[in-house]
Design an enzyme around this catalytic site. Sequence first.
Site, PDB file in Angstrom:
ATOM      1  N   ARG A 250       0.858  -1.191   0.000  1.00  0.00           N
ATOM      2  CA  ARG A 250       0.000   0.000   0.000  1.00  0.00           C
ATOM      3  C   ARG A 250       0.896   1.244   0.000  1.00  0.00           C
ATOM      4  O   ARG A 250       2.019   1.213   0.507  1.00  0.00           O
ATOM      5  CB  ARG A 250      -0.893   0.035   1.237  1.00  0.00           C
ATOM      6  CG  ARG A 250      -1.828  -1.139   1.362  1.00  0.00           C
ATOM      7  CD  ARG A 250      -2.604  -1.081   2.681  1.00  0.00           C
ATOM      8  NE  ARG A 250      -3.519  -2.223   2.813  1.00  0.00           N
ATOM      9  CZ  ARG A 250      -3.241  -3.339   3.475  1.00  0.00           C
ATOM     10  NH1 ARG A 250      -2.060  -3.478   4.071  1.00  0.00           N
ATOM     11  NH2 ARG A 250      -4.126  -4.317   3.558  1.00  0.00           N
TER      12      ARG A 250
ATOM     13  N   LYS B 224      -2.182  -2.329   7.897  1.00  0.00           N
ATOM     14  CA  LYS B 224      -3.342  -1.856   8.652  1.00  0.00           C
ATOM     15  C   LYS B 224      -3.301  -2.423  10.067  1.00  0.00           C
ATOM     16  O   LYS B 224      -2.917  -3.568  10.258  1.00  0.00           O
ATOM     17  CB  LYS B 224      -4.624  -2.280   7.945  1.00  0.00           C
ATOM     18  CG  LYS B 224      -4.864  -1.496   6.660  1.00  0.00           C
ATOM     19  CD  LYS B 224      -6.205  -1.819   6.053  1.00  0.00           C
ATOM     20  CE  LYS B 224      -6.470  -0.908   4.861  1.00  0.00           C
ATOM     21  NZ  LYS B 224      -7.720  -1.225   4.197  1.00  0.00           N
TER      22      LYS B 224
ATOM     23  N   HIS C  62      -2.804   3.210  -5.607  1.00  0.00           N
ATOM     24  CA  HIS C  62      -3.411   1.897  -5.363  1.00  0.00           C
ATOM     25  C   HIS C  62      -3.525   1.074  -6.653  1.00  0.00           C
ATOM     26  O   HIS C  62      -3.597  -0.156  -6.608  1.00  0.00           O
ATOM     27  CB  HIS C  62      -4.790   2.074  -4.729  1.00  0.00           C
ATOM     28  CG  HIS C  62      -5.199   0.913  -3.879  1.00  0.00           C
ATOM     29  ND1 HIS C  62      -4.657   0.673  -2.630  1.00  0.00           N
ATOM     30  CD2 HIS C  62      -6.074  -0.103  -4.099  1.00  0.00           C
ATOM     31  CE1 HIS C  62      -5.198  -0.423  -2.124  1.00  0.00           C
ATOM     32  NE2 HIS C  62      -6.042  -0.922  -2.995  1.00  0.00           N
TER      33      HIS C  62
ATOM     34  N   ARG D  99      -0.923  -1.516  -6.802  1.00  0.00           N
ATOM     35  CA  ARG D  99      -1.196  -2.682  -5.944  1.00  0.00           C
ATOM     36  C   ARG D  99      -2.133  -3.647  -6.680  1.00  0.00           C
ATOM     37  O   ARG D  99      -1.924  -4.855  -6.699  1.00  0.00           O
ATOM     38  CB  ARG D  99      -1.825  -2.192  -4.636  1.00  0.00           C
ATOM     39  CG  ARG D  99      -2.139  -3.298  -3.613  1.00  0.00           C
ATOM     40  CD  ARG D  99      -2.475  -2.627  -2.292  1.00  0.00           C
ATOM     41  NE  ARG D  99      -3.161  -3.480  -1.331  1.00  0.00           N
ATOM     42  CZ  ARG D  99      -2.581  -4.285  -0.465  1.00  0.00           C
ATOM     43  NH1 ARG D  99      -1.258  -4.404  -0.472  1.00  0.00           N
ATOM     44  NH2 ARG D  99      -3.280  -4.988   0.401  1.00  0.00           N
TER      45      ARG D  99
ATOM     46  N   HIS E  79      -3.563  -9.188   3.424  1.00  0.00           N
ATOM     47  CA  HIS E  79      -5.020  -9.275   3.575  1.00  0.00           C
ATOM     48  C   HIS E  79      -5.369 -10.249   4.696  1.00  0.00           C
ATOM     49  O   HIS E  79      -4.674 -11.242   4.904  1.00  0.00           O
ATOM     50  CB  HIS E  79      -5.676  -9.772   2.273  1.00  0.00           C
ATOM     51  CG  HIS E  79      -5.764  -8.719   1.218  1.00  0.00           C
ATOM     52  ND1 HIS E  79      -6.167  -7.440   1.484  1.00  0.00           N
ATOM     53  CD2 HIS E  79      -5.497  -8.765  -0.114  1.00  0.00           C
ATOM     54  CE1 HIS E  79      -6.143  -6.739   0.350  1.00  0.00           C
ATOM     55  NE2 HIS E  79      -5.732  -7.510  -0.625  1.00  0.00           N
TER      56      HIS E  79
ATOM     57  N   TYR F 152     -10.386 -10.592  -8.085  1.00  0.00           N
ATOM     58  CA  TYR F 152      -9.254 -10.780  -8.992  1.00  0.00           C
ATOM     59  C   TYR F 152      -9.335 -12.138  -9.674  1.00  0.00           C
ATOM     60  O   TYR F 152      -8.949 -12.292 -10.825  1.00  0.00           O
ATOM     61  CB  TYR F 152      -7.934 -10.673  -8.224  1.00  0.00           C
ATOM     62  CG  TYR F 152      -7.667  -9.289  -7.718  1.00  0.00           C
ATOM     63  CD1 TYR F 152      -7.088  -8.333  -8.541  1.00  0.00           C
ATOM     64  CD2 TYR F 152      -7.998  -8.928  -6.420  1.00  0.00           C
ATOM     65  CE1 TYR F 152      -6.837  -7.057  -8.088  1.00  0.00           C
ATOM     66  CE2 TYR F 152      -7.752  -7.642  -5.947  1.00  0.00           C
ATOM     67  CZ  TYR F 152      -7.170  -6.718  -6.792  1.00  0.00           C
ATOM     68  OH  TYR F 152      -6.924  -5.452  -6.336  1.00  0.00           O
TER      69      TYR F 152
END
Length: 317
Positions: free
Chosen positions: A165, A189, A260, A263, A286, A295
Amino acid sequence: VMSSHPENTRKRLRDLLAAYLDELQSLHMSPMTIRSITYGSLGFLGWLEKTFRVRHVDELRPRQLTAWLKHLSEYRTSKGLALKPRSINKRIEVTRGFVLYLAREGYVQRSLADRLPRIKEPSVLPSSVLTHVQVKRLLDRVDTNQAQGYCDRTMLELLYSSGIRVGELLGLDLNHLDLRNGTALVTGKGGKERVVPLGRTAIKFLENYLHGIRPHLETTAGEKAVFLDPLGKRYPYYTFRRRLHAYAGKAGIDIQVTPHTFRRSCTTEMLRGGANMYHVKEMLGHESLDTLKHYARLTITDLKKTHRKCHPRERNS
């Protein structure tokens, strides 16, 4: 609306918002997240003041929240475009977070937050994905003969190589890099750390940048940030985004390119190349494989082509 703070019922919503943001800061939430919560919450409070003349917490009513949802669904940008469901949900979540804080502090009923349900988001393919050819075209537009250009190119190579990110990229410190082993330690995160692999091209640019460019940008001894702006400070997000837009414009790429995008493009190329989904999930940081299911739908197109080319029933019929 009920309150367990009878002496404080005239509390101004803007003052309570300031207290809420202080609390988020004390929980070590990322500055970027706090910035977007601040921006979204101020938008909501500004709208409340303008539409209902509501400035104090005791004036908050369920019908106002219902009207806020209606306002979001009818809102049009300066170009006359409606907000995407995902953008609406982001704004709903910001407002809901603030209302839940007010409920926790005893200023409003918890049920008030139930007036802010998320709207259904259509399951769409990830937009703003560049092909490898487009990425190369964009990278070629970066003038690497200038210090700032070389720094930009290195950052973009790193984003594309590792799918990290932009906040993780700009948060990199010198001691997070292990070029000998081709890895970087990034903080994702929720302050979660993970080690990501760096590609050969990205490492080559990083080595050149660290030895030949960064020493000239450094103005303060002991600055830990890997990427520095012309003033020798940690590279700011808005500058990076603005410069990236300019490069995309020069490359004639007509979709909106943001940090982004790299990414997403990295993820798509990895899955198209046959990468194990679990490995990609770990690399991107993730929580679950769920995030990657969109995806997987992108790669079905490639799978169909392979099937047509390789299956005996398709070849001989």
